[in-house]
Design a protein around this motif. Structure first.
Motif, PDB file in Angstrom:
ATOM      1  N   TRP A   1       0.823  -1.214   0.000  1.00  0.00           N
ATOM      2  CA  TRP A   1       0.000   0.000   0.000  1.00  0.00           C
ATOM      3  C   TRP A   1       0.856   1.261   0.000  1.00  0.00           C
ATOM      4  O   TRP A   1       0.475   2.294  -0.574  1.00  0.00           O
ATOM      5  CB  TRP A   1      -0.953   0.003   1.200  1.00  0.00           C
ATOM      6  N   HIS A   2       2.027   1.206   0.665  1.00  0.00           N
ATOM      7  CA  HIS A   2       2.834   2.419   0.818  1.00  0.00           C
ATOM      8  C   HIS A   2       3.269   2.964  -0.539  1.00  0.00           C
ATOM      9  O   HIS A   2       3.121   4.168  -0.806  1.00  0.00           O
ATOM     10  CB  HIS A   2       4.064   2.123   1.687  1.00  0.00           C
TER      11      HIS A   2
ATOM     12  N   ALA B   1       6.002  19.761  -4.901  1.00  0.00           N
ATOM     13  CA  ALA B   1       6.859  18.622  -4.586  1.00  0.00           C
ATOM     14  C   ALA B   1       6.509  18.156  -3.182  1.00  0.00           C
ATOM     15  O   ALA B   1       6.940  18.743  -2.186  1.00  0.00           O
ATOM     16  CB  ALA B   1       8.330  19.012  -4.679  1.00  0.00           C
ATOM     17  N   LEU B   2       5.700  17.128  -3.078  1.00  0.00           N
ATOM     18  CA  LEU B   2       5.190  16.662  -1.796  1.00  0.00           C
ATOM     19  C   LEU B   2       6.040  15.522  -1.241  1.00  0.00           C
ATOM     20  O   LEU B   2       6.690  14.790  -1.994  1.00  0.00           O
ATOM     21  CB  LEU B   2       3.745  16.164  -1.949  1.00  0.00           C
ATOM     22  N   ASP B   3       6.003  15.374   0.072  1.00  0.00           N
ATOM     23  CA  ASP B   3       6.586  14.198   0.724  1.00  0.00           C
ATOM     24  C   ASP B   3       5.535  13.092   0.670  1.00  0.00           C
ATOM     25  O   ASP B   3       4.766  12.896   1.611  1.00  0.00           O
ATOM     26  CB  ASP B   3       6.973  14.528   2.163  1.00  0.00           C
ATOM     27  N   GLY B   4       5.482  12.409  -0.462  1.00  0.00           N
ATOM     28  CA  GLY B   4       4.463  11.387  -0.655  1.00  0.00           C
ATOM     29  C   GLY B   4       4.535  10.268   0.337  1.00  0.00           C
ATOM     30  O   GLY B   4       3.502   9.710   0.731  1.00  0.00           O
ATOM     31  N   ALA B   5       5.740   9.928   0.782  1.00  0.00           N
ATOM     32  CA  ALA B   5       5.895   8.836   1.738  1.00  0.00           C
ATOM     33  C   ALA B   5       5.240   9.177   3.072  1.00  0.00           C
ATOM     34  O   ALA B   5       4.526   8.357   3.656  1.00  0.00           O
ATOM     35  CB  ALA B   5       7.375   8.513   1.929  1.00  0.00           C
ATOM     36  N   ALA B   6       5.479  10.385   3.558  1.00  0.00           N
ATOM     37  CA  ALA B   6       4.897  10.788   4.836  1.00  0.00           C
ATOM     38  C   ALA B   6       3.383  10.887   4.741  1.00  0.00           C
ATOM     39  O   ALA B   6       2.662  10.476   5.664  1.00  0.00           O
ATOM     40  CB  ALA B   6       5.490  12.122   5.280  1.00  0.00           C
TER      41      ALA B   6
ATOM     42  N   ASN C   1       1.836   7.377   4.752  1.00  0.00           N
ATOM     43  CA  ASN C   1       1.798   6.767   6.082  1.00  0.00           C
ATOM     44  C   ASN C   1       0.741   7.412   6.973  1.00  0.00           C
ATOM     45  O   ASN C   1       0.075   6.727   7.757  1.00  0.00           O
ATOM     46  CB  ASN C   1       3.173   6.859   6.741  1.00  0.00           C
ATOM     47  N   GLU C   2       0.572   8.716   6.833  1.00  0.00           N
ATOM     48  CA  GLU C   2      -0.461   9.381   7.626  1.00  0.00           C
ATOM     49  C   GLU C   2      -1.854   8.904   7.218  1.00  0.00           C
ATOM     50  O   GLU C   2      -2.713   8.646   8.075  1.00  0.00           O
ATOM     51  CB  GLU C   2      -0.350  10.898   7.472  1.00  0.00           C
ATOM     52  N   LEU C   3      -2.078   8.779   5.925  1.00  0.00           N
ATOM     53  CA  LEU C   3      -3.371   8.291   5.456  1.00  0.00           C
ATOM     54  C   LEU C   3      -3.625   6.879   5.949  1.00  0.00           C
ATOM     55  O   LEU C   3      -4.736   6.547   6.378  1.00  0.00           O
ATOM     56  CB  LEU C   3      -3.422   8.338   3.926  1.00  0.00           C
TER      57      LEU C   3
ATOM     58  N   PRO D   1       9.435  -5.728   5.999  1.00  0.00           N
ATOM     59  CA  PRO D   1      10.188  -4.602   6.563  1.00  0.00           C
ATOM     60  C   PRO D   1      10.005  -3.287   5.821  1.00  0.00           C
ATOM     61  O   PRO D   1      10.279  -2.224   6.382  1.00  0.00           O
ATOM     62  CB  PRO D   1      11.649  -5.087   6.487  1.00  0.00           C
ATOM     63  N   ARG D   2       9.519  -3.328   4.588  1.00  0.00           N
ATOM     64  CA  ARG D   2       9.329  -2.092   3.828  1.00  0.00           C
ATOM     65  C   ARG D   2       7.866  -1.680   3.746  1.00  0.00           C
ATOM     66  O   ARG D   2       7.505  -0.827   2.930  1.00  0.00           O
ATOM     67  CB  ARG D   2       9.913  -2.242   2.423  1.00  0.00           C
ATOM     68  N   GLU D   3       7.023  -2.272   4.598  1.00  0.00           N
ATOM     69  CA  GLU D   3       5.601  -1.929   4.535  1.00  0.00           C
ATOM     70  C   GLU D   3       5.378  -0.433   4.687  1.00  0.00           C
ATOM     71  O   GLU D   3       4.527   0.156   4.010  1.00  0.00           O
ATOM     72  CB  GLU D   3       4.803  -2.672   5.599  1.00  0.00           C
ATOM     73  N   TRP D   4       6.128   0.198   5.586  1.00  0.00           N
ATOM     74  CA  TRP D   4       5.941   1.631   5.854  1.00  0.00           C
ATOM     75  C   TRP D   4       7.007   2.476   5.164  1.00  0.00           C
ATOM     76  O   TRP D   4       7.221   3.636   5.528  1.00  0.00           O
ATOM     77  CB  TRP D   4       5.954   1.886   7.355  1.00  0.00           C
ATOM     78  N   GLY D   5       7.655   1.930   4.162  1.00  0.00           N
ATOM     79  CA  GLY D   5       8.672   2.675   3.437  1.00  0.00           C
ATOM     80  C   GLY D   5       9.979   2.728   4.197  1.00  0.00           C
ATOM     81  O   GLY D   5      10.328   1.804   4.946  1.00  0.00           O
ATOM     82  N   ASP D   6      10.701   3.829   4.031  1.00  0.00           N
ATOM     83  CA  ASP D   6      12.056   3.952   4.584  1.00  0.00           C
ATOM     84  C   ASP D   6      12.121   4.684   5.918  1.00  0.00           C
ATOM     85  O   ASP D   6      13.205   4.812   6.478  1.00  0.00           O
ATOM     86  CB  ASP D   6      12.950   4.693   3.581  1.00  0.00           C
ATOM     87  N   ASP D   7      11.005   5.172   6.416  1.00  0.00           N
ATOM     88  CA  ASP D   7      11.005   5.935   7.663  1.00  0.00           C
ATOM     89  C   ASP D   7      11.065   4.975   8.843  1.00  0.00           C
ATOM     90  O   ASP D   7      10.092   4.272   9.134  1.00  0.00           O
ATOM     91  CB  ASP D   7       9.750   6.795   7.746  1.00  0.00           C
TER      92      ASP D   7
END
Length: 238
Positions: A20-21, A38-43, A46-48, A205-211
Motif C-alpha cells: 500500500w505504501h 513537490a510533496l513528501d508522498g511517503a509521509a 503513512n499518515e493516510l 520490513p518495507r511496509e511503511w517505506g524507509d522511515d
C-alpha cells in the motif's frame, strides 16, 4: 502444531499481500505534480494509512458498521489534505488517491508464486479489513487466485474484534484451531490467536517505506507458530 491440523490459511491483505505504501506515495506525488508541488508522498501515505486503520479497526463493537474501507480512505484523505493545506486538490485528485491507487495496489513480489504453492494444499482466503471490491480488483490486477474472500465488510464486525475471527472460521465451516492467520501485523496475529487460530508472521520490513519511526516494533523471535520472510518460505515451511 502439525501441518495436517491446518486446513485453511487466512491472509491479512493490506500490508501482508499488497504494498500500500508505494501505491499511496506515488498517487500523492503525482497529484502534487499536477499542481506544481513537490510533496513528501511517503509521509502523506503513512499518515493516510494510520488514520484509515484507526477508523476501521474494531468497527462494529458499538453497533453495525456504517462505512467500509473505501469510505474510510476517502474520509481520511479529505482530512489529511485539509490539515496540510492541500485544498486545491480537486475531485479528480482525490479519486485518484482514495480509489484508483488502492484498487491498483501491487502485490509484493513473492506473493503470487507463494500463494499458488500454498493453494495446492490449503484453502487460501483473503481475510481482510479491506472492502470486497478492493480485494477483487487487486486480485485481478496481480493474478491472485483466492479460494474465498472474507471481507469484514460482509462479516458485520471488523478485526480486531474476536467475533471477526470466529465468524471467518464459521464461514469456512472450520474450527478456529484448524485455521492459520497469516499476517505481517503482530496485532492481527495476537487477536487471531486469542480465539484459537494458529499464527504465521510474514515480515514486511518495507511496509511503511524507509522511515524507521513509522515502522512498528516486532515481537521477539519465536512468538508465533511460524515466522518467515516470504510466502515462498511459508510454503516450504508448511
Amino acid at each position: 502444531m502439525t501441518r495436517d491440523t491446518i486446513k485453511a490459511l487466512t491472509f491479512d491483505t493490506g500490508g501482508t499481500v499488497l504494498d500500500w505504501h508505494s501505491g499511496f506515495r506515488t498517487a500523492f506525488e503525482a497529484a502534487g505534480a499536477r499542481h506544481g508541488l513537490a510533496l513528501d508522498g511517503a509521509a502523506l501515505a503513512n499518515e493516510l494509512r494510520h488514520r484509515s486503520m484507526a477508523m476501521m479497526l474494531n468497527l462494529g463493537a458499538d453497533g453495525p458498521p456504517d462505512r467500509n474501507f473505501d469510505q474510510a480512505h476517502r474520509a481520511c484523505l479529505d482530512a489529511v489534505l485539509s490539515d496540510h493545506g492541500l485544498d486545491m486538490f480537486d475531485e479528480t485528485d482525490r479519486h485518484a488517491i482514495a480509489w484508483d491507487a488502492p484498487h491498483g495496489f501491487t502485490a509484493w513480489p513473492d506473493v503470487r508464486q507463494g500463494l499458488e504453492a500454498l493453494r495446492q494444499r490449503f484453502i487460501t482466503v483473503s481475510f481482510s479489513l479491506l472492502s470486497y471490491r478492493l480485494v477483487i480488483d487487486t486480485a485481478r490486477k496481480n493474478g491472485l487466485a483466492w479460494d474465498a474472500v472474507l471481507s469484514c465488510e460482509g462479516l458485520g464486525v471488523y478485526k480486531l474484534l474476536p467475533d471477526a475471527y470466529r465468524r471467518a472460521a464459521q464461514r469456512l465451516q472450520l474450527a478456529p484451531e484448524t485455521c492459520m492467520m497469516v499476517a505481517c501485523h503482530p496485532f492481527d496475529l495476537d487477536a487471531a490467536r486469542e480465539v484459537g487460530f494458529r499464527t504465521a508472521l510474514v515480515r514486511r520490513p518495507r511496509e511503511w517505506g524507509d522511515d524507521p519511526e513509522a515502522k512498528p516494533g516486532m515481537p521477539a523471535p519465536g512468538t508465533y507458530d511460524i515466522e518467515v520472510d516470504s510466502f515462498r518460505e511459508l510454503a516450504e515451511r508448511l
